[in-house]
Design an enzyme around this catalytic site. Structure first.
Site, short mmCIF file in Angstrom:
data_model
loop_
_atom_site.label_atom_id
_atom_site.label_comp_id
_atom_site.label_asym_id
_atom_site.label_seq_id
_atom_site.Cartn_x
_atom_site.Cartn_y
_atom_site.Cartn_z
N TYR A 190 43.04 39.09 30.05
CA TYR A 190 42.24 38.86 30.91
C TYR A 190 42.99 37.77 32.57
O TYR A 190 43.43 38.37 34.08
CB TYR A 190 40.68 39.00 31.31
CG TYR A 190 39.97 39.13 32.52
CD1 TYR A 190 39.88 40.24 32.12
CD2 TYR A 190 39.95 37.73 32.76
CE1 TYR A 190 38.70 40.43 33.94
CE2 TYR A 190 38.21 37.99 34.32
CZ TYR A 190 38.54 39.08 34.19
OH TYR A 190 37.22 39.21 35.34
N VAL A 226 29.18 35.65 35.89
CA VAL A 226 27.51 36.92 36.28
C VAL A 226 27.56 37.30 35.14
O VAL A 226 27.99 37.20 34.42
CB VAL A 226 28.42 37.58 37.21
CG1 VAL A 226 26.97 38.76 38.15
CG2 VAL A 226 29.11 37.35 38.79
N THR A 228 26.60 39.70 33.46
CA THR A 228 27.19 41.18 33.04
C THR A 228 27.87 41.73 31.32
O THR A 228 27.96 40.65 30.78
CB THR A 228 28.29 41.25 34.04
OG1 THR A 228 29.38 40.88 33.91
CG2 THR A 228 28.04 40.97 35.70
#
Length: 290
Positions: A190, A226, A228
């Site tokens: 990532y 965040v 999520t």
């Protein structure tokens, strides 16, 4: 003249909130795109309940046919694009059992090469003063690359898109061979994908600066940590130190929307932006706190 905005991966999380805020602030049509048609249309229905009017189109950033169909639709229907927010991305969880080489290939397929695919298709539709926003990450800062030689290559002002593609493919190859750490890459596909996105932003802005269309701008943004699905809503032990500072998806959408609505002839271009709208030095040895 109808202005057009497109958000990739808009059916949930930060992407959904970006669409919502653009519908509230942008004077034009906002397209929520998603790989899954049912999920995308359901997201549009949720926004319609708030009195907003997004449009929907299916878009799988990793699929040539899907990208080309969307390009042809925009071209024939409007022949323009004013805002492009590249939000679609994936991340393998910390407990993923897939071989690291597979994780590397699949992550870069979406996060880097898929983003590039969308740009190559839609950039010809950009009109003067268009704004492009690439969703990067705190993990997309150059300092996340351990190898000094790799950092030098990635920060080379003469680096081309072809050069960057080769570096990203070299990472995939070394990940499959199990030699990526030795080669100077981190143990995070990532992070590599987002460093690639941040690097690509710099390259794209240089191309825009030479473009005959006036005031084309692209920036990359770290939206913050965040709450999520991608961050496992902070439940993973890997994110425990960030839980206290976790943002809502609405707050995470704030900086990308700010960049999408930058005024004409802005000086903020080709930059790496933090969640509080500040420009962060991408070449620095470290990043500010998340």
């Amino acid at each position: 003249m109808t202005r057009i905005a497109v958000v990739t991966g808009g059916n949930k999380g930060i992407g959904f909130c970006i669409v919502k805020q653009l519908c509230q602030k942008f004077n034009g049509i906002v397209y929520l795109t998603a790989r899954n048609t049912n999920l995308g249309q359901a997201a549009v229905t949720e926004l319609e309940k708030l009195g907003l009017k997004p449009h929907f189109h299916q878009l799988d950033v990793s699929d040539d046919d899907s990208v080309n169909v969307f390009k042809e639709y925009l071209s024939k229907t409007y022949n323009r694009l004013d805002i492009l927010i590249n939000n679609a991305a994936i991340a393998f969880k910390m407990d993923a059992t897939d071989p690291f080489g597979i994780q590397a290939e699949e992550t870069l397929k979406i996060n880097y090469f898929g983003l590039k695919k969308v740009c190559n298709a839609l950039y010809p539709l950009l009109k003067p003063h268009a704004r492009v926003v690439h969703l990067s990450s705190g993990a997309g800062h150059l300092s996340k690359i351990p190898g000094a030689s790799l950092r030098a290559k990635l920060s080379d002002p003469d680096l081309t898109e072809e050069d960057l593609d080769k570096l990203m493919n070299d990472f995939i190859s070394s990940a499959k061979a199990g030699t990526h750490v030795e080669a100077g890459w981190p143990q995070s596909a990532y992070s590599v994908s987002k460093v690639g996105v941040s690097t690509l932003t710099r390259i794209h802005q240089k191309l825009f600066d030479k473009d005959a269309r006036e005031d084309l701008v692209v920036n990359s943004v770290h939206p913050g940590f965040v709450d999520t699905d991608m961050t496992s809503h902070g439940r993973s032990s890997a994110f425990s130190r960030y839980r206290a500072s976790m943002m809502t998806p609405d707050r995470g959408a704030q900086a990308p929307v700010y960049l999408a609505l930058l005024p004409p002839n802005t000086d903020i271009k080709g930059k790496y932006i933090w969640s509080d709208n500040t420009v962060v030095d991408w070449l620095a040895e470290s990043t500010p706190p998340l």
